[in-house]
Design an enzyme around this catalytic site. Structure first.
Site, short mmCIF file in Angstrom:
data_model
loop_
_atom_site.label_atom_id
_atom_site.label_comp_id
_atom_site.label_asym_id
_atom_site.label_seq_id
_atom_site.Cartn_x
_atom_site.Cartn_y
_atom_site.Cartn_z
N ASN A 10 -53.72 12.33 33.52
CA ASN A 10 -52.97 11.29 32.82
C ASN A 10 -53.40 9.93 33.36
O ASN A 10 -53.03 9.56 34.46
CB ASN A 10 -51.46 11.55 33.06
CG ASN A 10 -50.60 10.47 32.46
OD1 ASN A 10 -51.06 9.59 31.74
ND2 ASN A 10 -49.30 10.54 32.76
N LYS A 12 -52.62 7.10 32.32
CA LYS A 12 -51.54 6.09 32.17
C LYS A 12 -52.11 4.79 31.60
O LYS A 12 -53.02 4.84 30.77
CB LYS A 12 -50.83 5.89 33.52
CG LYS A 12 -50.34 7.22 34.10
CD LYS A 12 -49.40 7.08 35.24
CE LYS A 12 -48.97 8.48 35.69
NZ LYS A 12 -48.01 8.45 36.78
N HIS A 96 -42.78 12.16 29.34
CA HIS A 96 -43.14 11.78 30.71
C HIS A 96 -42.00 10.94 31.30
O HIS A 96 -41.38 10.14 30.61
CB HIS A 96 -44.45 10.99 30.72
CG HIS A 96 -44.98 10.80 32.10
ND1 HIS A 96 -44.50 9.82 32.94
CD2 HIS A 96 -45.91 11.48 32.81
CE1 HIS A 96 -45.12 9.92 34.10
NE2 HIS A 96 -45.98 10.91 34.05
N GLU A 98 -41.98 8.40 33.11
CA GLU A 98 -42.10 6.94 32.98
C GLU A 98 -41.59 6.48 31.62
O GLU A 98 -41.07 5.37 31.48
CB GLU A 98 -43.56 6.51 33.23
CG GLU A 98 -43.87 6.55 34.72
CD GLU A 98 -45.31 6.83 35.08
OE1 GLU A 98 -46.19 6.71 34.21
OE2 GLU A 98 -45.55 7.19 36.25
N GLU A 185 -42.48 17.76 36.77
CA GLU A 185 -42.91 16.59 37.53
C GLU A 185 -41.69 15.93 38.18
O GLU A 185 -41.01 15.11 37.55
CB GLU A 185 -43.57 15.58 36.60
CG GLU A 185 -44.80 16.09 35.90
CD GLU A 185 -45.74 14.95 35.54
OE1 GLU A 185 -46.81 14.89 36.13
OE2 GLU A 185 -45.36 14.12 34.71
N GLY A 191 -46.63 9.25 41.78
CA GLY A 191 -47.22 7.98 42.23
C GLY A 191 -46.74 7.54 43.60
O GLY A 191 -46.96 6.40 44.00
N SER A 231 -48.27 13.40 42.65
CA SER A 231 -49.10 13.18 43.84
C SER A 231 -50.04 14.36 44.16
O SER A 231 -50.31 14.64 45.32
CB SER A 231 -48.23 12.83 45.05
OG SER A 231 -47.55 11.60 44.81
#
Ligand code: PGA
Length: 273
Positions: A10, A12, A96, A98, A185, A191, A231
């Site tokens: 991904n 992003k 996701h 985010e 996730e 991240g 991560s």
């Protein structure tokens, strides 16, 4: 069991044309296990998808990072499933964290309406992420559906309730799981460099599989790939891949680097298991 290892990258909201070409060159030169052993999908920002498709090795595929919830039309700034299909983009990432947390996408649809001088938030009991998954599947896209708890939810010991509710919001909307990969996730691992331990990942993956067994079917539980994201890097991927219910990865930061090749190679762990 026959669940083919799956590695998604991904990207992003990253990259310039030059950087994208460099990443693709690295991927194209990488020595990785064959397609019978691992399925590899990379997800560039929408605008780079045609470029990536034109340059990428044929055994790797592309995914969009998001999609509109229904048929396209007057929805400024959105990209519909029909557009992705037209561009021959086979995969899409949906839900996701985010998008759930920063953009407010959730298990529910929120409407903001002006009332006097205030904005009033109306939560409609309609499942936004589930609707997106259902519409994308109906148009022939394959979906990487993401679930995961925040740090507060983990500390409150509600991880399993949270991921079960997120999975239910999807399960309620669909009847065929053939084209879905479920990505666990944990938000606190994304991240942050704080990867879930192999035991933490295995625990949630195995609970998600049990949830599918009880609430969908034994067949779907046995066949659906549950991948881990948060991560993942070249160094930790082998140990995570060795967990029996970890069927692959969704990789953010490390998917922009040459170590993505090492993460793909972690699939060999399953082959030799
Ligand atoms: P990360 O992101 O690998 O940079 O933690 C994972 C993801 O968001 O899919």
């Amino acid at each position: 069991m026959g669940r083919k290892f799956f590695v998604g990258g991904n990207w992003k909201c990253n990259g310039t044309t030059e950087e994208v070409k460099k990443i693709v060159n690295t991927l194209n030169d990488g020595q990785v296990p064959s397609q019978d052993v691992v399925e590899v999908v990379v997800s560039p920002p929408y605008v780079f998808i045609p470029l990536v498709k034109s340059l990428l090795r044929p055994d790797f595929h592309v995914a969009a990072q998001n999609v509109w919830v229904k048929k396209g039309g007057a929805y400024t700034g959105e990209i519909s499933a029909e557009i992705l299909v037209n561009l021959e983009v086979p995969w899409v990432i949906i839900g996701h964290s985010e998008r759930r947390l920063i953009l407010g996408e959730s298990n529910e649809v929120m409407f903001f309406l002006p009332y006097l001088s205030f904005w009033v938030v109306i939560i409609v009991p309609e499942k936004f992420v589930g609707d997106k998954v259902a519409y994308a599947l109906s148009q022939g896209l394959k979906v990487i559906a993401c679930v995961g708890e925040t740090l507060e939810q983990r500390e409150a010991r509600s991880t399993l309730d949270v991921v079960a509710a997120q999975t239910k919001a999807i399960a309620d909307r669909i009847s065929n799981w053939d084209d879905i990969v479920l990505a666990y996730e944990p938000v606190w691992a994304i991240g942050t460099g704080k990867v879930a331990t192999p035991a933490q990942a295995q625990e949630v993956h195995s609970e998600l599989r049990k949830w599918l067994h009880t609430n969908v079917s034994a067949d779907v539980a046995a066949k659906t790939r549950i991948i881990y994201g948060g991560s993942v890097n070249g160094a930790n991927s082998k140990e995570l891949a060795a967990q029996p219910d970890v069927d692959g990865f969704l990789v953010g930061g490390a998917s922009l680097k040459p170590e993505f090749i090492d993460i793909i190679k972690a699939a060999e762990v399953k082959k030799n298991a």
